[in-house]
Design an enzyme around this catalytic site. Structure first.
Site, PDB file in Angstrom:
ATOM      1  CG  ASN A  32      -2.017  -1.029   1.155  1.00  0.00           C
ATOM      2  OD1 ASN A  32      -2.260  -1.626   0.104  1.00  0.00           O
ATOM      3  ND2 ASN A  32      -2.683  -1.266   2.269  1.00  0.00           N
ATOM      4  CG  HIS A  81     -14.042  -3.718  -2.760  1.00  0.00           C
ATOM      5  ND1 HIS A  81     -14.740  -3.928  -3.930  1.00  0.00           N
ATOM      6  CD2 HIS A  81     -13.024  -2.890  -3.088  1.00  0.00           C
ATOM      7  CE1 HIS A  81     -14.161  -3.271  -4.914  1.00  0.00           C
ATOM      8  NE2 HIS A  81     -13.126  -2.622  -4.433  1.00  0.00           N
ATOM      9  NE  ARG A 138     -10.371  -0.597   2.334  1.00  0.00           N
ATOM     10  CZ  ARG A 138     -10.523  -0.720   1.018  1.00  0.00           C
ATOM     11  NH1 ARG A 138     -11.414  -1.551   0.540  1.00  0.00           N
ATOM     12  NH2 ARG A 138      -9.810   0.003   0.182  1.00  0.00           N
ATOM     13  NE  ARG A 193      -8.085  -2.211  -9.703  1.00  0.00           N
ATOM     14  CZ  ARG A 193      -7.048  -1.459 -10.047  1.00  0.00           C
ATOM     15  NH1 ARG A 193      -6.067  -1.997 -10.753  1.00  0.00           N
ATOM     16  NH2 ARG A 193      -6.989  -0.177  -9.720  1.00  0.00           N
ATOM     17  CG  HIS A 226     -14.680   1.964 -10.875  1.00  0.00           C
ATOM     18  ND1 HIS A 226     -15.390   1.989  -9.693  1.00  0.00           N
ATOM     19  CD2 HIS A 226     -13.534   1.286 -10.606  1.00  0.00           C
ATOM     20  CE1 HIS A 226     -14.709   1.372  -8.755  1.00  0.00           C
ATOM     21  NE2 HIS A 226     -13.586   0.933  -9.272  1.00  0.00           N
TER      22      HIS A 226
END
Length: 695
Positions: free
Chosen positions: A44, A587, A559, A370, A430
């Protein structure tokens, strides 16, 4: 009406990683999982520097004091980053290494190796490592070599003179990426333990052999992090795919933003590196251990002992789809929800498999953001083309750090005849949707899948997300209009039920927030509960603050980065922010609005960030089925409000703290959902529900 200053986004991102790092320090977490969390934080941080740091560094180097990026911000963010890195290595040295060794897992240093182990290491060096190494001594004919982003290197200061009698004293040794960073010693040298050696220690032990007749006076490992966010002017290129391929070739050599060196690196060498890469001292990170903790994640796979890992968990197949012969026929009875990773991603693949094998299916349309480099889903789309079906794939080539995989998939799909489009110029696509068109008698019937997460079976086992299967004519009609817009860039689609960014999504969320505020002010009750990954959109933040001041009770489950400053007396005391960090990555995006007696519930692909609202193609869709609405509120909102084990609550000063629980075993939302879905016969959607209440 005056509102508190918003929290700094970059410092909020670093604070999130501090919460993740806490899992590496928790003794109750399985040992190898702790090492994995340490590696995740490093990964990250790499992305943070690659994407977020270049503008701040430019501001510092140009002494900019006003605007979006300033020298003061750079210094503040750098201080926080240094503190986080220091915490990482303290956990590694003082907690993880001793715990590993106590359990027979040791990374053996050169000084601690037995003569037999040293002989094995030397043989490995001579046969596998040395042939790939090429040290470069710096002189006018040999300038400082190009150093790739995040690659491992050594800088060496040599005594004496070279073969030509010159006193060039600095050499650079690049370590090939192909070499593993950790090696397991063979069983006959391990004495029943898990003994490993690190590649840097292997090279360090034999470094002087690479410089015959010279003495190594000083040395250090080093690693450069470079700005890696690709910037392509879509309106100025004729072929976006080719432009991105060319950009990928340069990504490894962008502007340097960080240099990591060993803690004992001599000042002379550290200063040389800073000058070479034009970096201030704040960008120099001295680390007490390996300069790349991401690669230390290999240890988890090399040891791979179940007693040091989370207990295995197998997701259940969604109850509503068990035993059905056809997903299409089942969807005619009503919509279906799957909650990953507690429920399996397999129904998505099953739906696509059924479409590929069904001669009555005429067309398949799908967005790809993705999906991974090895994807059965993409193979199914190619097979659909070979079977004569019309396949349209909206491939987002600019999905950060997945560009190459997506370019490759686009080319493979095109090679068999699929229609591949790249969405709307200047915006990332997206949204997550799959639309199947089937001939049924004389009519065409559509079946759709919408999701809060990506079409990636691997991450579907690790991320919490919601999959929504539907044959609703209104929803699938909206999906069709969105696909037409993405392919033709025609006029903005008029959608009946969905909300779409960048056109209506932000406006609709602002309207719902304002309605909740007005209802609260009128004494009718205003309630907002929203779950997302990040909250950084200023318009939405200001709207939430205003609704909170009117009396709306607001709970935000965020989050990661959150710029809204909650719990400030007199300003935002009606707003509570909590972050959930656990075994699975939170998520899913779920937005609930209680406006008097009305309730509105949306699922979405979008976080509440400016880029998602204004610079991306995103979707949000309302859930109207009473049973599914009950289930989502119960599992994704209410359960999270009462978690005590995984929660971090924002305090009035903007910091986060874990709640104190009187229970011996604090309530753990992820564990509760795992337990719920291990009971294969239990269908939580049948339960009654109540409105989300104030925590």
């Amino acid at each position: 009406m005056q509102f508190p200053a918003m929290l700094d986004r970059d410092e909020s991102i670093l604070a999130f990683n501090t919460r993740v790092l806490d899992w590496a320090a928790r003794e109750e977490v399985p040992l190898l999982e702790r090492m994995r969390y340490l590696s995740i934080v490093s990964s990250n941080l790499d992305e943070f520097f690659e994407v977020r740091m270049a503008d701040l560094l430019d501001a510092a180097q140009n002494h900019i004091h006003e605007g979006d990026f300033t020298e003061r911000q750079f210094l503040s963010v750098s201080t926080k980053a240094h503190e986080l890195v220091a915490q990482q290595y303290d956990i590694l040295r003082y907690s993880l290494y001793p715990a590993l060794e106590a359990n027979g897992i040791t990374i053996v240093s050169h000084g601690a190796r037995t003569p037999e182990q040293r002989r094995w290491v030397k043989n490995y060096f001579e046969t596998q490592v040395r042939p790939l190494l090429l040290p470069v001594s710096l002189d006018p004919a040999h300038p400082f070599p190009q150093v790739a982003n995040k690659s491992l290197n050594f800088i060496v200061k040599l005594a004496g003179r070279d073969a030509l009698g010159r006193s060039n004293s600095i050499a650079i040794l690049k370590v090939p990426r192909a070499l593993p960073r950790l090696l397991r010693l063979p069983p006959h040298l391990s004495g029943g333990k898990d003994l490993l050696v690190s590649l840097p220690s292997v090279i360090r032990a034999h470094l002087e052999e690479l410089f015959p007749n010279r003495e190594v006076e000083q040395l250090s490992q080093f690693r450069i992090t470079r700005h890696s966010d690709l910037a392509v002017d879509e309106e100025d290129v004729s072929n976006l795919r080719m432009a991105l391929r060319e950009g990928l070739q340069q990504r490894h050599y962008g502007k340097a933003v960080r240099v990591e060196v060993s803690s004992n690196c001599p000042d002379e060498l550290a200063d040389l590196l800073c000058r070479q890469f034009d970096l201030p001292q704040q960008s120099l990170y001295r680390v007490h251990g390996p300069v790349n903790l991401v690669r230390m994640g290999m240890l988890v796979d090399l040891v791979n002992k179940q007693e040091f890992l989370f207990p295995p968990f197998a997701p259940s197949y969604p109850q509503a789809l068990r035993g059905v012969d056809s997903i299409f026929e089942r969807l005619k009875e009503g919509d279906v929800l799957a909650h990953q990773p507690f429920e399996s991603f397999e129904p998505v693949l099953d739906m696509l498999r059924e479409a590929v094998n069904d001669p009555n299916v005429l067309a398949i349309k799908q967005t790809i953001y993705r999906t991974g480099s090895d994807s059965e889903l993409m193979s199914l789309l190619r097979e659909a083309v070979r079977r004569g079906k019309e396949v349209t794939a909206v491939v987002e080539l600019k999905a950060r750090f997945d560009e190459e995989a997506n370019i490759n998939w686009a080319e493979k799909l095109e090679s068999v005849g699929a229609q591949v489009v790249y969405g709307v110029v200047g915006m990332k696509t997206h949204a997550k949707m799959l639309l199947i068109t089937r001939r049924e008698g004389k009519k065409l019937k559509r079946y759709g899948h919408l999701a809060t997460g990506n079409y990636n079976p691997r991450t579907a086992r690790l991320y919490t997300d919601l999959s929504y299967f539907t044959a609703d004519d209104v929803l699938t009609g909206d999906m069709q209009r969105v696909f037409v817009h993405l392919a033709s860039q025609s006029e903005i689609p008029r959608l009946s039920r969905m909300q779409m960014a960048p056109y209506t999504l932000q406006e609709t969320m602002l309207q719902r927030i304002a309605q909740a505020g007005r209802a609260a002010a009128a004494g009718k009750g205003g309630r907002i509960v929203a779950k997302m990954n990040a909250l950084t959109d200023e318009a939405l933040i200001l709207a939430l603050l205003e609704a909170g001041q009117k009396g709306a009770q607001i709970d935000l489950i965020v989050r990661g980065a959150c710029m809204l400053h909650a719990q400030v007396p007199g300003l935002s005391e009606n707003i509570r922010v909590r972050s959930i960090i656990g075994r699975f990555l939170e998520h899913s995006r779920v937005f609930y609005f209680g406006i008097g007696e009305e309730e509105h519930l949306y699922l979405s692909s979008a976080d509440w960030m400016n880029r998602n609202m204004l610079r991306r193609i995103e979707l949000a869709w309302p859930v109207t089925d009473p049973e599914l609405k009950t289930r989502i509120i119960d599992e994704c909102l209410l359960a999270y409000e009462y978690d005590e084990a995984l929660s971090w609550q924002m305090q009035a000063d903007g910091s986060y703290a874990r709640p104190q629980s009187p229970l011996e075993h604090p309530r753990n939302v992820q564990r509760a959902l795992m337990t719920r879905y291990l009971n294969a016969g239990k269908d939580s959607s049948k339960k009654g529900r109540k409105k989300p209440g104030k925590t």
